[in-house]
Design an enzyme around this catalytic site. Structure first.
Site, mmCIF file in Angstrom:
data_model
loop_
_atom_site.group_PDB
_atom_site.id
_atom_site.type_symbol
_atom_site.label_atom_id
_atom_site.label_comp_id
_atom_site.label_asym_id
_atom_site.label_seq_id
_atom_site.Cartn_x
_atom_site.Cartn_y
_atom_site.Cartn_z
ATOM 1 N N ASP A 21 0.871 -1.186 0.000
ATOM 2 C CA ASP A 21 0.000 0.000 0.000
ATOM 3 C C ASP A 21 0.902 1.228 0.000
ATOM 4 O O ASP A 21 2.116 1.117 0.201
ATOM 5 C CB ASP A 21 -0.879 -0.010 1.270
ATOM 6 C CG ASP A 21 -1.768 1.225 1.392
ATOM 7 O OD1 ASP A 21 -2.347 1.654 0.380
ATOM 8 O OD2 ASP A 21 -1.890 1.775 2.502
ATOM 9 N N SER A 22 0.280 2.401 -0.169
ATOM 10 C CA SER A 22 1.043 3.650 -0.084
ATOM 11 C C SER A 22 1.471 3.946 1.347
ATOM 12 O O SER A 22 2.338 4.783 1.569
ATOM 13 C CB SER A 22 0.157 4.803 -0.565
ATOM 14 O OG SER A 22 -1.023 4.845 0.223
ATOM 15 N N CYS A 84 -4.109 -1.283 -2.105
ATOM 16 C CA CYS A 84 -4.317 0.162 -2.201
ATOM 17 C C CYS A 84 -5.177 0.381 -3.443
ATOM 18 O O CYS A 84 -4.849 -0.118 -4.525
ATOM 19 C CB CYS A 84 -2.955 0.844 -2.370
ATOM 20 S SG CYS A 84 -3.056 2.598 -2.771
ATOM 21 N N GLU A 165 -4.401 8.247 8.777
ATOM 22 C CA GLU A 165 -2.990 7.852 8.931
ATOM 23 C C GLU A 165 -2.358 8.609 10.108
ATOM 24 O O GLU A 165 -1.468 8.118 10.772
ATOM 25 C CB GLU A 165 -2.228 8.106 7.617
ATOM 26 C CG GLU A 165 -0.895 7.425 7.555
ATOM 27 C CD GLU A 165 -0.787 6.304 6.504
ATOM 28 O OE1 GLU A 165 0.335 5.967 6.190
ATOM 29 O OE2 GLU A 165 -1.791 5.771 6.009
ATOM 30 N N HIS A 199 -7.769 2.672 3.786
ATOM 31 C CA HIS A 199 -7.724 3.319 5.106
ATOM 32 C C HIS A 199 -9.107 3.373 5.767
ATOM 33 O O HIS A 199 -9.208 3.463 6.985
ATOM 34 C CB HIS A 199 -7.234 4.766 4.977
ATOM 35 C CG HIS A 199 -5.778 4.898 4.729
ATOM 36 N ND1 HIS A 199 -5.198 4.533 3.548
ATOM 37 C CD2 HIS A 199 -4.779 5.369 5.522
ATOM 38 C CE1 HIS A 199 -3.899 4.770 3.609
ATOM 39 N NE2 HIS A 199 -3.622 5.280 4.795
HETATM 40 N N1 DGL Z 1 -4.694 3.398 0.778
HETATM 41 C C1 DGL Z 1 -4.827 4.185 -0.421
HETATM 42 C C2 DGL Z 1 -6.001 3.660 -1.236
HETATM 43 O O1 DGL Z 1 -6.574 2.606 -0.942
HETATM 44 C C3 DGL Z 1 -5.070 5.664 -0.216
HETATM 45 C C4 DGL Z 1 -4.106 6.539 0.438
HETATM 46 C C5 DGL Z 1 -3.245 7.403 -0.470
HETATM 47 O O2 DGL Z 1 -3.679 8.456 -0.957
HETATM 48 O O3 DGL Z 1 -2.104 6.999 -0.639
HETATM 49 O O4 DGL Z 1 -6.365 4.297 -2.211
#
Ligand code: DGL
Length: 279
Positions: A21-22, A84, A165, A199
């Site tokens: 994930d990011s 993500c 976050e 998230h």
């Molecule tokens: N967890 C990322 C998603 O599912 C979003 C967070 C980000 O902007 O990096 O899109």
């Protein structure tokens, strides 16, 4: 297409599942996979140095995704789960094309799109997600392909992932921001809402509280865990061992706020380790 990333070893049931994930939001998916398949070995990578992906360009997200996939393959993962939505929207095709075909690549959007198409063949569905995911139109495209009569309306909610976050949930501030997004015109008269960001399961109860049972709320974590199980079963790569799987959690940058929020995302102790795969 460029070079294919070859897995140095043939995947076995004991090989780990790689998840990325990011940031730490994808830990919600890792947690669901761990609960569904406790014997699996997991390697998690959160690209916190580049968080958030939601406002980055498609090309940049694609190059991050491909770089992380290469790292996970160097650790002999038998499967890569893009935990993500933004990376699923922009990097899935490139990652799939680069990764050796003996390694399955899953994204978090297909299982949710299938569940919505099955449960809501007609009617109006809302999606909340990052700007990147909304601009990609990936949810309406995938859902409409499976169920042309379903109406899909999307709203970008860029404040939510950074807010979560940073550990802001279940409080006055998060409630105010959530209510202000959910009361927007585009999300009125929906039957179900997809949490299109990994998230958002952390604010699911606040969202459900807002809707008071009138709108069904879908998050993809459990649906993805079931898709992982099904795919591993099909390829005879399910780990049938007796012991609880090994779990490793890496991030590309480590701050106190990531460390303290991580346990909420994984529902348990998480020891994040910093690992620089970018230099
Ligand atoms: N967890 C990322 C998603 O599912 C979003 C967070 C980000 O902007 O990096 O899109």
């Amino acid at each position: 297409m460029g070079l294919l990333f070859l897995s140095a070893m043939k995947p076995t049931p004991e090989s780990p599942i790689g998840i990325f994930d990011s940031g730490i939001g994808g830990l919600t998916v890792a947690s669901a996979i761990h609960h569904q398949l406790p014997h699996e070995n997991l390697i998690y990578f959160g690209d916190t140095a580049h968080f958030p992906y939601g406002d980055k360009s498609a090309g940049l997200i694609e190059s991050y995704g491909v770089g992380i996939a290469q790292f996970l393959l160097s650790r002999h993962c038998k499967m890569i789960v893009i935990a993500c939505n933004t990376a699923s929207a922009y990097a899935f095709k490139a990652v799939r094309a680069k990764v050796d075909s003996s390694v399955e690549v899953l994204n978090v959007i297909d299982p949710a799109a299938r569940a919505i198409a099955r449960n809501y063949p007609t009617g109006r569905i809302g999606v909340i997600a990052t700007r990147g995911t909304v601009n990609s139109s990936i949810y309406p495209r995938k859902i409409k392909k499976l169920s042309p009569q379903t109406e899909v309306t999307s709203l970008a909610t860029p404040l939510l992932a950074p807010m979560i976050e940073e550990g802001f949930f279940n409080n006055k501030i998060s409630r105010t921001i959530i209510h202000s997004y959910l009361s927007k015109k585009s999300l009125q008269e929906i039957e179900a809402l997809i949490l299109g960001c990994t998230h958002y399961p952390l604010i699911r109860s606040e969202i459900e509280e807002y809707y008071k049972g009138k709108v069904a709320v879908f998050d993809s974590a459990e649906l993805v865990a079931l898709a992982v199980q099904e795919s591993l079963q099909k390829s005879s790569l399910l780990n049938l061992g007796e012991s609880i799987g090994n779990r490793e959690f890496y991030v590309s940058d480590l701050t106190d706020s990531f460390s303290s929020s991580a346990a909420h995302f994984f529902t348990g102790e998480v020891a994040l380790q910093k690992l620089d795969i970018w230099t």
